[in-house]
Design a protein around this motif. Structure first.
Motif, PDB file in Angstrom:
ATOM      1  N   LYS A 176       5.776   1.653  -5.602  1.00  0.00           N
ATOM      2  CA  LYS A 176       5.270   0.319  -5.234  1.00  0.00           C
ATOM      3  C   LYS A 176       5.785  -0.757  -6.190  1.00  0.00           C
ATOM      4  O   LYS A 176       6.109  -1.866  -5.768  1.00  0.00           O
ATOM      5  N   LYS A 189       1.364  -7.369   4.605  1.00  0.00           N
ATOM      6  CA  LYS A 189       1.121  -6.020   4.109  1.00  0.00           C
ATOM      7  C   LYS A 189       2.350  -5.157   4.356  1.00  0.00           C
ATOM      8  O   LYS A 189       2.871  -5.104   5.471  1.00  0.00           O
ATOM      9  N   SER A 213       0.855  -1.194   0.000  1.00  0.00           N
ATOM     10  CA  SER A 213       0.000   0.000   0.000  1.00  0.00           C
ATOM     11  C   SER A 213       0.885   1.235   0.000  1.00  0.00           C
ATOM     12  O   SER A 213       2.049   1.193   0.390  1.00  0.00           O
ATOM     13  N   ARG A 228       3.724  -1.159   3.781  1.00  0.00           N
ATOM     14  CA  ARG A 228       3.278   0.204   3.459  1.00  0.00           C
ATOM     15  C   ARG A 228       4.486   1.068   3.112  1.00  0.00           C
ATOM     16  O   ARG A 228       5.425   1.196   3.908  1.00  0.00           O
ATOM     17  N   ASN A 233      -3.761 -10.196   1.110  1.00  0.00           N
ATOM     18  CA  ASN A 233      -3.179  -9.475   2.238  1.00  0.00           C
ATOM     19  C   ASN A 233      -2.583 -10.419   3.284  1.00  0.00           C
ATOM     20  O   ASN A 233      -2.779 -10.231   4.474  1.00  0.00           O
ATOM     21  N   ALA A 259      -0.718  -4.254  -5.312  1.00  0.00           N
ATOM     22  CA  ALA A 259      -0.517  -2.919  -4.743  1.00  0.00           C
ATOM     23  C   ALA A 259      -1.740  -2.070  -4.984  1.00  0.00           C
ATOM     24  O   ALA A 259      -2.501  -2.290  -5.932  1.00  0.00           O
ATOM     25  N   THR A 260      -1.924  -1.078  -4.109  1.00  0.00           N
ATOM     26  CA  THR A 260      -3.047  -0.161  -4.256  1.00  0.00           C
ATOM     27  C   THR A 260      -2.771   1.117  -3.482  1.00  0.00           C
ATOM     28  O   THR A 260      -2.034   1.113  -2.491  1.00  0.00           O
ATOM     29  N   HIS A 261      -3.336   2.211  -3.978  1.00  0.00           N
ATOM     30  CA  HIS A 261      -3.296   3.458  -3.207  1.00  0.00           C
ATOM     31  C   HIS A 261      -4.623   3.658  -2.469  1.00  0.00           C
ATOM     32  O   HIS A 261      -4.756   4.595  -1.684  1.00  0.00           O
ATOM     33  N   ARG A 262      -5.588   2.761  -2.736  1.00  0.00           N
ATOM     34  CA  ARG A 262      -6.906   2.864  -2.113  1.00  0.00           C
ATOM     35  C   ARG A 262      -6.928   2.192  -0.745  1.00  0.00           C
ATOM     36  O   ARG A 262      -6.109   1.319  -0.447  1.00  0.00           O
ATOM     37  N   ASP A 263      -7.880   2.586   0.072  1.00  0.00           N
ATOM     38  CA  ASP A 263      -8.133   1.923   1.348  1.00  0.00           C
ATOM     39  C   ASP A 263      -9.055   0.739   1.065  1.00  0.00           C
ATOM     40  O   ASP A 263     -10.270   0.891   0.912  1.00  0.00           O
TER      41      ASP A 263
END
Length: 468
Positions: free
Chosen positions: A174, A305, A167, A307, A302, A279-283
């Motif tokens: 990422k 994880k 994340s 960050r 997950n 990968a993601t930039h979102r919650d």
């Protein structure tokens, strides 16, 4: 807290060298003290320090010639100049050409440490540190403790087949971390395939991931291997997994559970052996609560994880990354630029960086392409950052500021004795009074202050002649 650093000090005053060495060593720095510019150049040829502090007046090759040599050979090395009153104009000129700062002798020990702290915080003191087997993460340039923690965790999980969810904000790197995980894994010799789930239209994403057979849909004129089967034996990296359509989320979950893919238009499963990094930039937890992401897929992805912190939380890396990018881009664009002016580097370090490392790269590329000299000036960085050039003064305003600062220094040094200050400035008292009146300076204000000498440097010689 000032980072520990290696500092090269150059001065022909043995007492000053001894006292500065004691003070800097006590502050945790490694100090090399030499008495001439020639000796300094010999040391620089062997090992580059984090910071150079040199007197302007030296026997033989003087400090200004040393500064010019350093600028030509090591443009990014920060330099602090020590100067007597007679050489202040030289020091001001050198500061305009890239010297980090100058100090007038006799100087205050706390002021020296403050300038050293500032130089070390905004200048990259050396290359990123790698562990004994650092090739796996060599694309990740960093000396930040925050990044060191992330990389240590990545190294621990790299040798397993556990799914990893990375994340972080857009532009934090990422995919670079995913590649580093792959490079450190037993799958390093096999393919690494990156898929940006947000960049591929929804109608094509299933075919891109799983492949298709001839005639599966209009335009499918032949068989096509999907990106996941293409990564067989290696690693598939699913970037922006949070943007994957719900209809495809269930099919990806089946791939993770059964280790097979079914190409579009085919009923024949194809076995795959891949490790999945995403990968993601979102919650994603918020997306699950809103029904936009499947919880069962989330828990599959997950397992571990990691960050990535935004660039604003790893400012120790800004100067290091900027210099690294500048070196690469200068070579690519065949430009002579070698480094940043100190104030330009400080502007980079203190910028907000909403676009993170990707934005920094773009800014450095812009200033590199537009560079005409060996040092990138502040104005170019401000333009690339779209910052107001509030600190860029006209020549007349800059001259007035220097004149006032110079008079203030002389009056402080002489405790407000105008005749002595005028003598040091090589001006008559009438002219000196006129200059004080011009800048609104009252000598009475200085007469309650003791002579500005440092307790740490009380043994140094007080006169210009003995300090040069």
């Amino acid at each position: 807290m000032t980072p520990s650093a290696s500092i090269l000090v150059v001065d022909d005053d043995a007492d000053l060298l001894r006292l500065m060495t004691m003070r800097l060593t006590a502050a945790g720095h490694t100090v090399q003290a030499v008495a001439s510019a020639e000796a300094a150049l010999a040391h620089l040829a062997v090992k580059l320090p984090s910071l150079l502090i040199t007197d302007v007046r030296l026997p033989g090759l003087d400090g200004m010639a040393l500064f010019d040599e350093v600028r030509a050979r090591h443009a990014s090395l920060p330099v602090i100049l020590l100067t007597a009153h007679g050489s202040i104009p030289d020091a001001v000129d050198a500061t305009a050409r890239g010297a980090h700062a100058y100090l007038t002798k006799p100087f205050d020990g706390q002021e020296l440490m403050a300038k050293i702290h500032r130089a070390l915080m905004v200048n990259a003191p050396g290359p990123a540190r790698f562990d004994g087997d650092g090739a796996w993460r060599r694309e990740i340039v960093s000396r930040s403790p925050r990044m060191a923690e992330v990389l240590a965790e990545a190294r621990l999980v790299a040798g397993t087949d556990a799914s990893v969810l990375i994340s972080g904000d857009s532009g934090t790197g990422k995919e670079l971390l995913a590649r580093a995980l792959h490079n450190a894994s037993p799958r390093a010799a096999r393919p690494f395939v990156a898929v940006n789930c947000a960049a591929i239209p929804e109608a094509l994403l299933e075919s891109e991931l799983f492949g298709h057979v001839k005639g599966a849909f209009t335009g499918a004129q032949g068989h096509r291997q999907g990106l996941i089967p293409a990564a067989h034996g290696g690693t598939v990296f699913l970037d922006e997994i949070g943007d994957m359509p719900p209809s495809l989320q269930v099919k990806l979950l089946r791939v993770l559970q059964e280790r097979v893919v079914r190409p579009v238009g085919s009923n024949e499963p194809v076995a795959v052996d891949v490790r999945v990094l995403s990968a993601t930039h979102r919650d994603l937890e918020l997306a699950m609560a809103e029904g936009q992401f499947r919880p069962d897929l989330f828990y599959r992805l997950n397992v571990v994880k990691l960050r990535l912190p935004p660039l604003s939380e790893r400012r120790e890396d800004v100067a290091l990354l900027a210099q690294h990018f500048l070196q690469l881009l200068a070579e690519r664009h065949r430009k002579p630029v070698k480094g940043f002016a100190p104030e330009a580097l400080e502007a980079l370090v203190t910028a907000p960086w909403p676009g993170n490392v990707r934005q920094l790269y773009n800014v450095v590329e812009q200033v590199c392409v537009l560079a005409t000299g060996t040092l990138v000036p502040l104005a170019q960085v401000q333009r690339a950052l779209q910052m107001p050039a509030a600190d860029v003064l006209s020549y007349q305003h800059a001259k007035q500021r220097f004149e006032r600062d110079y008079l203030n220094q002389l009056l402080t040094l002489t405790s407000g004795h105008v005749a002595e200050a005028a003598r040091l400035a090589d001006r008559n008292r009438t002219e000196f009074y006129r200059l004080m009146q011009k800048h609104g300076l009252d000598p009475q204000r200085y007469r309650t202050d003791p002579l500005a000498t440092a307790s740490d440097f009380s043994d140094t010689k007080r006169s210009d002649e003995s300090s040069t």
